[in-house]
Design a protein around this motif. Structure first.
Motif, PDB file in Angstrom:
ATOM      1  N   GLY A 445       0.820  -1.209   0.000  1.00  0.00           N
ATOM      2  CA  GLY A 445       0.000   0.000   0.000  1.00  0.00           C
ATOM      3  C   GLY A 445       0.850   1.254   0.000  1.00  0.00           C
ATOM      4  N   THR A 446       1.962   1.219   0.740  1.00  0.00           N
ATOM      5  CA  THR A 446       2.890   2.366   0.748  1.00  0.00           C
ATOM      6  C   THR A 446       3.443   2.620  -0.642  1.00  0.00           C
ATOM      7  N   ALA A 447       3.804   1.533  -1.347  1.00  0.00           N
ATOM      8  CA  ALA A 447       4.317   1.674  -2.713  1.00  0.00           C
ATOM      9  C   ALA A 447       3.270   2.296  -3.626  1.00  0.00           C
ATOM     10  N   VAL A 448       1.995   1.912  -3.448  1.00  0.00           N
ATOM     11  CA  VAL A 448       0.915   2.465  -4.275  1.00  0.00           C
ATOM     12  C   VAL A 448       0.670   3.925  -3.939  1.00  0.00           C
ATOM     13  N   LEU A 449       0.547   4.216  -2.652  1.00  0.00           N
ATOM     14  CA  LEU A 449       0.191   5.572  -2.234  1.00  0.00           C
ATOM     15  C   LEU A 449       1.314   6.569  -2.495  1.00  0.00           C
ATOM     16  N   LYS A 450       2.566   6.139  -2.293  1.00  0.00           N
ATOM     17  CA  LYS A 450       3.705   7.044  -2.506  1.00  0.00           C
ATOM     18  C   LYS A 450       4.310   6.904  -3.898  1.00  0.00           C
ATOM     19  N   ARG A 451       3.815   5.908  -4.639  1.00  0.00           N
ATOM     20  CA  ARG A 451       4.243   5.687  -6.029  1.00  0.00           C
ATOM     21  C   ARG A 451       5.758   5.566  -6.160  1.00  0.00           C
ATOM     22  N   ARG A 452       6.324   4.726  -5.325  1.00  0.00           N
ATOM     23  CA  ARG A 452       7.769   4.465  -5.365  1.00  0.00           C
ATOM     24  C   ARG A 452       8.047   3.053  -4.862  1.00  0.00           C
ATOM     25  N   ILE A 453       9.233   2.561  -5.184  1.00  0.00           N
ATOM     26  CA  ILE A 453       9.642   1.227  -4.742  1.00  0.00           C
ATOM     27  C   ILE A 453       9.935   1.246  -3.247  1.00  0.00           C
ATOM     28  N   VAL A 454       9.474   0.219  -2.553  1.00  0.00           N
ATOM     29  CA  VAL A 454       9.781   0.037  -1.135  1.00  0.00           C
ATOM     30  C   VAL A 454      10.719  -1.155  -1.012  1.00  0.00           C
ATOM     31  N   GLN A 455      11.844  -0.973  -0.306  1.00  0.00           N
ATOM     32  CA  GLN A 455      12.842  -2.028  -0.119  1.00  0.00           C
ATOM     33  C   GLN A 455      12.959  -2.363   1.363  1.00  0.00           C
ATOM     34  N   ILE A 456      12.805  -3.633   1.710  1.00  0.00           N
ATOM     35  CA  ILE A 456      12.965  -4.100   3.091  1.00  0.00           C
ATOM     36  C   ILE A 456      14.062  -5.164   3.085  1.00  0.00           C
ATOM     37  N   PRO A 457      15.321  -4.792   3.381  1.00  0.00           N
ATOM     38  CA  PRO A 457      16.432  -5.756   3.287  1.00  0.00           C
ATOM     39  C   PRO A 457      16.334  -6.906   4.287  1.00  0.00           C
ATOM     40  N   ASP A 458      15.665  -6.669   5.415  1.00  0.00           N
ATOM     41  CA  ASP A 458      15.551  -7.715   6.431  1.00  0.00           C
ATOM     42  C   ASP A 458      14.144  -7.681   7.011  1.00  0.00           C
ATOM     43  N   LEU A 459      13.286  -8.590   6.548  1.00  0.00           N
ATOM     44  CA  LEU A 459      11.886  -8.600   6.989  1.00  0.00           C
ATOM     45  C   LEU A 459      11.754  -8.897   8.474  1.00  0.00           C
ATOM     46  N   SER A 460      12.711  -9.620   9.041  1.00  0.00           N
ATOM     47  CA  SER A 460      12.607  -9.971  10.454  1.00  0.00           C
ATOM     48  C   SER A 460      12.747  -8.757  11.365  1.00  0.00           C
ATOM     49  N   GLN A 461      13.311  -7.676  10.812  1.00  0.00           N
ATOM     50  CA  GLN A 461      13.495  -6.459  11.609  1.00  0.00           C
ATOM     51  C   GLN A 461      12.327  -5.488  11.464  1.00  0.00           C
ATOM     52  N   SER A 462      11.326  -5.855  10.665  1.00  0.00           N
ATOM     53  CA  SER A 462      10.205  -4.949  10.431  1.00  0.00           C
ATOM     54  C   SER A 462       8.910  -5.605  10.880  1.00  0.00           C
ATOM     55  N   LYS A 463       8.110  -4.854  11.641  1.00  0.00           N
ATOM     56  CA  LYS A 463       6.846  -5.368  12.164  1.00  0.00           C
ATOM     57  C   LYS A 463       5.657  -4.560  11.662  1.00  0.00           C
ATOM     58  N   ASP A 464       5.862  -3.735  10.615  1.00  0.00           N
ATOM     59  CA  ASP A 464       4.818  -2.794  10.187  1.00  0.00           C
ATOM     60  C   ASP A 464       3.793  -3.397   9.242  1.00  0.00           C
ATOM     61  N   ASP A 465       4.032  -4.606   8.746  1.00  0.00           N
ATOM     62  CA  ASP A 465       3.148  -5.177   7.729  1.00  0.00           C
ATOM     63  C   ASP A 465       2.797  -6.610   8.142  1.00  0.00           C
ATOM     64  N   SER A 466       1.561  -6.825   8.587  1.00  0.00           N
ATOM     65  CA  SER A 466       1.162  -8.151   9.061  1.00  0.00           C
ATOM     66  C   SER A 466       1.173  -9.176   7.929  1.00  0.00           C
ATOM     67  N   TRP A 467       0.802  -8.742   6.709  1.00  0.00           N
ATOM     68  CA  TRP A 467       0.808  -9.654   5.563  1.00  0.00           C
ATOM     69  C   TRP A 467       2.233 -10.088   5.227  1.00  0.00           C
ATOM     70  N   ALA A 468       3.163  -9.136   5.186  1.00  0.00           N
ATOM     71  CA  ALA A 468       4.563  -9.467   4.899  1.00  0.00           C
ATOM     72  C   ALA A 468       5.143 -10.360   5.992  1.00  0.00           C
ATOM     73  N   ASN A 469       4.798 -10.086   7.241  1.00  0.00           N
ATOM     74  CA  ASN A 469       5.295 -10.907   8.339  1.00  0.00           C
ATOM     75  C   ASN A 469       4.732 -12.330   8.272  1.00  0.00           C
ATOM     76  N   ARG A 470       3.506 -12.453   7.783  1.00  0.00           N
ATOM     77  CA  ARG A 470       2.918 -13.778   7.607  1.00  0.00           C
ATOM     78  C   ARG A 470       3.688 -14.556   6.531  1.00  0.00           C
ATOM     79  N   LEU A 471       4.026 -13.868   5.444  1.00  0.00           N
ATOM     80  CA  LEU A 471       4.836 -14.493   4.392  1.00  0.00           C
ATOM     81  C   LEU A 471       6.210 -14.869   4.931  1.00  0.00           C
TER      82      LEU A 471
END
Length: 732
Positions: A445-471
């Motif tokens: 959603g951030t990529a859509v709303l801000k119209r830019r690429i979002v890069q998360i080099p380490d998903l384990s360090q990010s808790k902001d996206d429940s869907w990504a954390n589920r993956l």
């Protein structure tokens, strides 16, 4: 008295003659020794062997307690003891004496031997302890004779002899020592030149071997271990490493290690940490006398180096950038020489050129593959109408070209403000196909709303996206990127890519991700446009067909005796056309032509059209004009022009006796030949005001009779089989 004088003169003369004989004997002995020295020195090719042979030779002609041959190290000005007398105590004594001399740090300009080395003049002292230049290396030294070793006026070393007795060295001793020193100097210089030539040949051979090996390497990854192994072999070093800069994570990584560096392989550092970081940031050679005691060595390297092992750390330049660090390590008893360091620098320079070439080659191939992939993507977009098939092809290209473990496309629902599943590849489970992602709680959603690429080099360090954390939990993903799919300013969805390891990517990779996302967005937009056009075309087709069917019904209302005739002949004509092998769009034209076959009767007066009896000759002439009326009516309608064959030619006959143009045989369009049989069949099997309906058998007999005159024989044959197979029987 005269006798006494004569006797005295005779004694003096005899003494002089004896002295002359002794001098001649000594001179002959010296010449013999010099000749022997010349022969001995010519057979030896090592400076150390030459010097030690000279010391042993001098024992036979000189009275000394201590003797040393010392050569000047040109770079440092140090005097290196190449040979010393053993005083009858063997090799251990020689080794200890050399170490004792080295510990005193003799050099040009220091002490008596340093003065001789500096000025190139001989020093002969009856009591060396009285000379202000004297350095008490030997406890009992009194007499000292030191001569320079000269080659072409240049001092290359000194020969020094010492004795505990006072004033024992004569001019003859000095002359003899100077002669022997000159021979040693020439032999040493020749040996040095030979050694330099041999070493240079070995260096050139090593450089040529390394250059050839690097040319054979197909990639930087294959070249690096070759470079390290060949470099260590060239300088006989047991240990070393190569560290390369990883720009995508801004870290230095030990990619190859040998010897005590092997356990450190894969170690990652920040660019200014440790010896590698120090050399990388400064771009200068760093010499460590002892890695185990060097404060610049940082964990985990601390404790890995054996005590006393030193070495050189050199920057690796690829192109105009420092891209890594080479470390070569050797034990204290066999340290790197200045010549070896120069050889390593030459190897690094050659390696830099080769690695730069390999990187350019790799980059060229990578860009070529990306262009080919983009071309394949374009072909996939243009070749497929089904967007699902297109997305499956595109997503596989994304996975391959970006070297990721999984990739997926989520499509955007602007009404629900959600992203839902579009395509996926590389997932171990079906979880991604269940995707329903809100814009306000996700990286997508951030990529859509801000119209830019979002890069998360380490998903384990990010808790902001429940869907990504589920993956992350289910698919064990480590790194994640999401790019918006935007075409002509409209968001179509997102492209998501995943790796099961952590780590960021560089700008070139991100730019390619953006390019692929743009291609997918264009494909989605094109699919929507094509879908819209197809829907509009279908709606238009339906409208056209509805208009035609309405017009046909209007004609049937006008001519009640043919009610239902158009629809019946249309259905049967299509079946016969399919039996003749006609498919696709041509069937649509045949259907429309069959429906409109009597459209020309609009131009026929009601008095003729509704006449209960037979038409006279004039009336038939008017009736036969209806195909021309149909042609004139439909030819200006582009959509119906391909359907004209039936309305215009369905009254033509195989033998050329038909109308309106009297065509014959295959001059008559196939659609008209097919329809002619069906039209007659339906007309004869239907009731008319002027006659009753014929039976099926009678009608079929009539059609057989007309084969080759009215009808195309081949079409008649297919028609008969169709009637028999389908059982199409009209009621009497």
């Amino acid at each position: 008295m005269a006798v006494i004088i004569d006797l005295r003169e005779r004694v003096q003369a005899e003494a002089e003659r004896a002295k002359m004989i002794r001098m001649l004997e000594r001179r002959l002995n010296e010449l013999g020794i010099i000749h022997l020295a010349n022969q001995m020195l010519q057979r030896l090719h090592s400076p150390g062997e030459l010097a030690q042979a000279a010391v042993r030779l001098l024992e036979t002609i000189m009275d000394y307690e201590y003797c040393a041959v010392m050569l000047i190290e040109q770079e440092s000005g140090k005097l290196i003891p190449y040979a010393v007398s053993d005083q009858g105590q063997g090799e251990d004594f020689i080794h200890k004496t050399k170490e004792h001399i080295r510990a005193s740090n003799p050099r040009v300009g220091k002490g008596i031997v340093g003065w001789v080395a500096q000025h190139g003049k001989c020093v002969c002292l009856n009591d060396a302890r009285q000379d202000e230049r004297y350095l008490p290396l030997q406890e009992d030294t009194r007499s000292e004779l030191c001569v320079p070793m000269l080659v072409g006026g240049k001092v290359i070393g000194v020969v020094n002899v010492e004795s505990p007795r006072l004033g024992i060295y004569t001019k003859e001793d000095q002359r003899l020592l100077e002669t022997v020193a000159a021979q040693i100097a020439v032999a040493t210089e020749n040996t040095r030149l030979f050694e330099v030539a041999r070493r240079r040949a070995e260096e050139l051979e090593a450089l040529n071997r390394i250059s050839a090996a690097l040319r054979e390497a197909e990639s930087v990854e294959r070249a690096i271990p070759l470079l390290l192994d060949e470099t260590l072999a060239a300088v006989a070093a047991p240990a070393g490493s190569i560290t390369l800069y990883q720009p995508e994570i801004n870290r230095l990584k030990i990619v190859e290690g040998r010897g005590w560096f092997e356990p450190l392989q894969a170690t990652v550092r920040i660019p200014n940490e440790g010896i590698e970081g120090y050399v990388f940031t400064r771009g200068e050679v760093y010499i460590s006398p002892d890695f185990s005691a060097d404060s610049r060595v940082k964990p985990p390297a601390v404790g890995q180096s054996p005590p006393g092992w030193g070495g050189a750390c050199l920057p690796i330049r690829i192109g105009d950038q420092i891209s890594g660090v080479l470390i070569v390590s050797k034990p204290a008893e066999n340290p790197l020489t200045t010549q070896q360091l120069r050889l390593i620098e030459a190897i690094i320079e050659i390696a830099g050129v080769s690695l730069h070439r390999l990187r350019l080659h790799h980059e060229t191939n990578r860009r070529l593959k990306r262009l080919q992939a983009l071309h394949a993507v374009t072909q996939a977009i243009t070749a497929n109408v089904d967007i699902r098939i297109t997305l499956d092809i595109l997503i596989k290209h994304v996975q391959e070209q970006l070297d990721v473990d999984a990739a997926g496309v989520l499509l955007y629902d602007s009404q629900l403000q959600e992203l839902y599943f579009g395509a996926e590849v590389g997932f171990n489970t079906r979880i991604y196909t269940q995707s329903k992602v809100r814009l306000d709680t996700s990286y997508a959603g951030t990529a859509v709303l801000k119209r830019r690429i979002v890069q998360i080099p380490d998903l384990s360090q990010s808790k902001d996206d429940s869907w990504a954390n589920r993956l992350l939990k289910i698919e064990n993903f480590g790194a994640y990127w999401v790019a918006p799919l935007i075409a002509r300013g409209t968001v179509q969805g997102v492209l998501e890519v995943f790796r099961r390891r952590t780590g960021a990517e560089n700008e070139n990779w991100m730019a390619y991700l953006d390019t692929l996302a743009t291609q997918i967005a264009v494909a989605l937009e094109d699919a929507q446009l094509i879908d819209g056009l197809q829907r509009a075309h279908l709606d238009l087709q339906i409208a056209y067909d509805a208009t035609i069917e309405g017009l046909v019904r209007a004609l049937e209302y006008r001519d009640m005796e043919t009610e239902g005739h158009s629809q019946r002949v249309t259905d049967l004509t299509l079946k016969l056309a399919k039996s003749m092998g006609i498919t696709g769009e041509e069937l649509d034209h045949i259907r429309r032509g069959a429906l409109l076959h009597d459209i020309g009767k609009i131009g026929v007066p009601d008095s003729i059209l509704h006449k209960p009896g037979k038409l006279d000759e004039d009336e038939w002439a008017i009736m036969r004009e209806h195909p021309q009326y149909a042609y004139d009516l439909l030819k200006e309608i582009a959509h119906l022009r391909p359907a004209l064959d039936i309305p215009y030619y369905h009254h033509e006959k195989w033998d050329g006796t038909g109308y309106p143009r009297g065509l014959r045989g295959e001059q008559i369009p196939l659609a008209a030949r097919i329809f002619a049989i069906v039209d007659v069949y339906d007309a004869l099997t239907s009731n008319r005001p002027y006659r009753g309906a014929w039976s099926k058998e009678k009608t079929l007999d009539y059609i057989r009779q007309q084969s080759g005159t009215h009808f195309d024989p081949q079409v008649v044959e297919v028609f008969m089989k169709l009637i028999e197979k389908s059982g199409l029987i009209q009621s009497d």
